[in-house]
Design a protein around this motif. Structure first.
Motif, PDB file in Angstrom:
ATOM      1  N   SER A  52       0.818  -1.216   0.000  1.00 60.74           N
ATOM      2  CA  SER A  52       0.000   0.000   0.000  1.00 60.74           C
ATOM      3  C   SER A  52       0.848   1.260   0.000  1.00 60.74           C
ATOM      4  O   SER A  52       0.385   2.334  -0.398  1.00 60.74           O
ATOM      5  N   GLY A  53       2.087   1.139   0.464  1.00 56.71           N
ATOM      6  CA  GLY A  53       2.980   2.292   0.514  1.00 56.71           C
ATOM      7  C   GLY A  53       2.740   3.209   1.696  1.00 56.71           C
ATOM      8  O   GLY A  53       3.413   4.226   1.854  1.00 56.71           O
ATOM      9  N   GLU A  54       1.800   2.830   2.559  1.00 58.03           N
ATOM     10  CA  GLU A  54       1.441   3.703   3.676  1.00 58.03           C
ATOM     11  C   GLU A  54       1.940   3.188   5.017  1.00 58.03           C
ATOM     12  O   GLU A  54       1.787   3.862   6.033  1.00 58.03           O
ATOM     13  N   ALA A  55       2.506   2.001   5.049  1.00 61.25           N
ATOM     14  CA  ALA A  55       2.952   1.409   6.314  1.00 61.25           C
ATOM     15  C   ALA A  55       4.187   0.553   6.079  1.00 61.25           C
ATOM     16  O   ALA A  55       4.526   0.224   4.933  1.00 61.25           O
ATOM     17  N   VAL A  56       4.857   0.219   7.174  1.00 54.15           N
ATOM     18  CA  VAL A  56       6.017  -0.672   7.110  1.00 54.15           C
ATOM     19  C   VAL A  56       5.785  -1.835   8.069  1.00 54.15           C
ATOM     20  O   VAL A  56       5.031  -1.720   9.041  1.00 54.15           O
ATOM     21  N   TYR A  57       6.435  -2.946   7.765  1.00 57.62           N
ATOM     22  CA  TYR A  57       6.333  -4.111   8.643  1.00 57.62           C
ATOM     23  C   TYR A  57       7.098  -3.837   9.942  1.00 57.62           C
ATOM     24  O   TYR A  57       8.144  -3.174   9.944  1.00 57.62           O
ATOM     25  N   VAL A  58       6.579  -4.375  11.042  1.00 57.04           N
ATOM     26  CA  VAL A  58       7.274  -4.259  12.316  1.00 57.04           C
ATOM     27  C   VAL A  58       7.187  -5.598  13.037  1.00 57.04           C
ATOM     28  O   VAL A  58       6.141  -6.253  13.037  1.00 57.04           O
ATOM     29  N   LEU A  59       8.307  -6.001  13.599  1.00 56.95           N
ATOM     30  CA  LEU A  59       8.377  -7.217  14.413  1.00 56.95           C
ATOM     31  C   LEU A  59       8.358  -6.783  15.870  1.00 56.95           C
ATOM     32  O   LEU A  59       9.288  -6.127  16.341  1.00 56.95           O
ATOM     33  N   SER A  60       7.297  -7.143  16.597  1.00 57.59           N
ATOM     34  CA  SER A  60       7.149  -6.734  17.993  1.00 57.59           C
ATOM     35  C   SER A  60       7.584  -7.853  18.927  1.00 57.59           C
ATOM     36  O   SER A  60       7.017  -8.954  18.889  1.00 57.59           O
ATOM     37  N   ASP A  61       8.609  -7.550  19.736  1.00 59.76           N
ATOM     38  CA  ASP A  61       9.083  -8.490  20.755  1.00 59.76           C
ATOM     39  C   ASP A  61       9.375  -9.877  20.190  1.00 59.76           C
ATOM     40  O   ASP A  61       9.235 -10.892  20.895  1.00 59.76           O
ATOM     41  N   LYS A  62       9.726  -9.941  18.903  1.00 61.29           N
ATOM     42  CA  LYS A  62      10.069 -11.197  18.221  1.00 61.29           C
ATOM     43  C   LYS A  62       8.918 -12.197  18.235  1.00 61.29           C
ATOM     44  O   LYS A  62       9.135 -13.399  18.063  1.00 61.29           O
ATOM     45  N   LYS A  63       7.676 -11.684  18.403  1.00 58.19           N
ATOM     46  CA  LYS A  63       6.519 -12.577  18.522  1.00 58.19           C
ATOM     47  C   LYS A  63       5.568 -12.502  17.340  1.00 58.19           C
ATOM     48  O   LYS A  63       4.943 -13.496  16.981  1.00 58.19           O
ATOM     49  N   GLU A  64       5.429 -11.327  16.727  1.00 56.93           N
ATOM     50  CA  GLU A  64       4.472 -11.194  15.646  1.00 56.93           C
ATOM     51  C   GLU A  64       4.883 -10.091  14.679  1.00 56.93           C
ATOM     52  O   GLU A  64       5.568  -9.141  15.060  1.00 56.93           O
ATOM     53  N   ILE A  65       4.462 -10.267  13.434  1.00 52.85           N
ATOM     54  CA  ILE A  65       4.663  -9.256  12.408  1.00 52.85           C
ATOM     55  C   ILE A  65       3.355  -8.499  12.243  1.00 52.85           C
ATOM     56  O   ILE A  65       2.298  -9.094  12.033  1.00 52.85           O
ATOM     57  N   ALA A  66       3.425  -7.187  12.346  1.00 53.14           N
ATOM     58  CA  ALA A  66       2.264  -6.331  12.096  1.00 53.14           C
ATOM     59  C   ALA A  66       2.759  -5.163  11.248  1.00 53.14           C
ATOM     60  O   ALA A  66       3.747  -5.300  10.518  1.00 53.14           O
ATOM     61  N   SER A  67       2.106  -4.034  11.327  1.00 55.67           N
ATOM     62  CA  SER A  67       2.530  -2.876  10.558  1.00 55.67           C
ATOM     63  C   SER A  67       2.293  -1.610  11.358  1.00 55.67           C
ATOM     64  O   SER A  67       1.458  -1.579  12.269  1.00 55.67           O
TER      65      SER A  67
END
Length: 224
Positions: free
Chosen positions: A137-152
């Motif tokens: 979408s170009g509006e967000a980036v992936y983020v890995l939180s506490d090595k538990k899940e990928i969100a944005s």
């Protein structure tokens, strides 16, 4: 026929109610409330470290409400920038979970060390957030939180989060009264010098002050 009138009226009322409810979105599934990247107050955070794409890190620590820089070196800090960063990290909204317990974060452009934020809390918890590539979408980036899940997270939040040491340093120029200055000693990588004042005649005028640079007399305008 009359015995059917109450039933017909009831059906009309129910039909009108259904139409109204639909128009008011009563049956639409409510979107889940956006999650926060962190659910901490500023007082909960005892330190935070930021590592950029270049591998350089900056770390700040809080002791009794006062912040200091522990990495890369101890520099005077701009409290305004620190307050803005703490407010920014608290306001970041997480998107939906892309993958839980990911085994290959590299496919999201996420590195184990770079573009990462580490937060330590009063309770001894350590929170880590690693940021990766931009979503389609170009509006967000992936983020890995506490090595538990990928969100944005919204891409426009990164500019206020992934700061370097220079962003936190207080670059306010030094200020002083020349008539009250006794001397300045400069130690640089390429040069060193010492400027000394012999005082003035009590006029409060810097022009009446005698100056020496590395032991040699210099004019007042040069010293100024």
């Amino acid at each position: 026929m009359r015995k059917w009138i109450p039933t017909v009226l009831l059906l009309v009322v129910l039909g009108a109610g259904m139409i109204y409810a639909k128009s008011q979105n009563f049956f639409r599934e409510q979107a889940p409330a956006a999650r926060q990247l962190v659910q901490l107050t500023q007082g909960d955070i005892t330190s935070f470290a930021i590592t950029g794409k270049d591998g350089k890190s900056v770390e700040l620590e809080q002791h009794d409400g006062q912040w200091s820089m522990s990495k890369p070196r101890t520099y005077p800090l701009n409290q305004y920038t620190i307050d803005n960063w703490l407010a920014a990290i608290q306001n970041v909204k997480l998107g939906e979970v892309v993958e839980s317990s990911p085994t290959d974060v590299a496919k999201y452009g996420i590195s184990a060390t770079n573009d990462q934020i580490e937060i330590k809390t009063k309770k001894g918890d350590v929170r880590t957030f690693a940021f990766g590539e931009t979503l389609p979408s170009g509006e967000a980036v992936y983020v890995l939180s506490d090595k538990k899940e990928i969100a944005s997270v919204p891409i426009d939040t990164l500019s206020g989060l992934l700061l370097g040491a220079d962003d936190f340093i207080d670059t306010t120029p030094f200020d002083w009264d020349d008539t009250k200055l006794s001397g300045i000693e400069w130690e640089g990588q390429n040069a060193s010098w010492m400027l000394k004042s012999s005082g003035n005649s009590g006029t409060g005028d810097s022009a009446s002050t005698s100056w020496t640079l590395n032991g040699k007399s210099v004019a007042s305008d040069t010293a100024t």
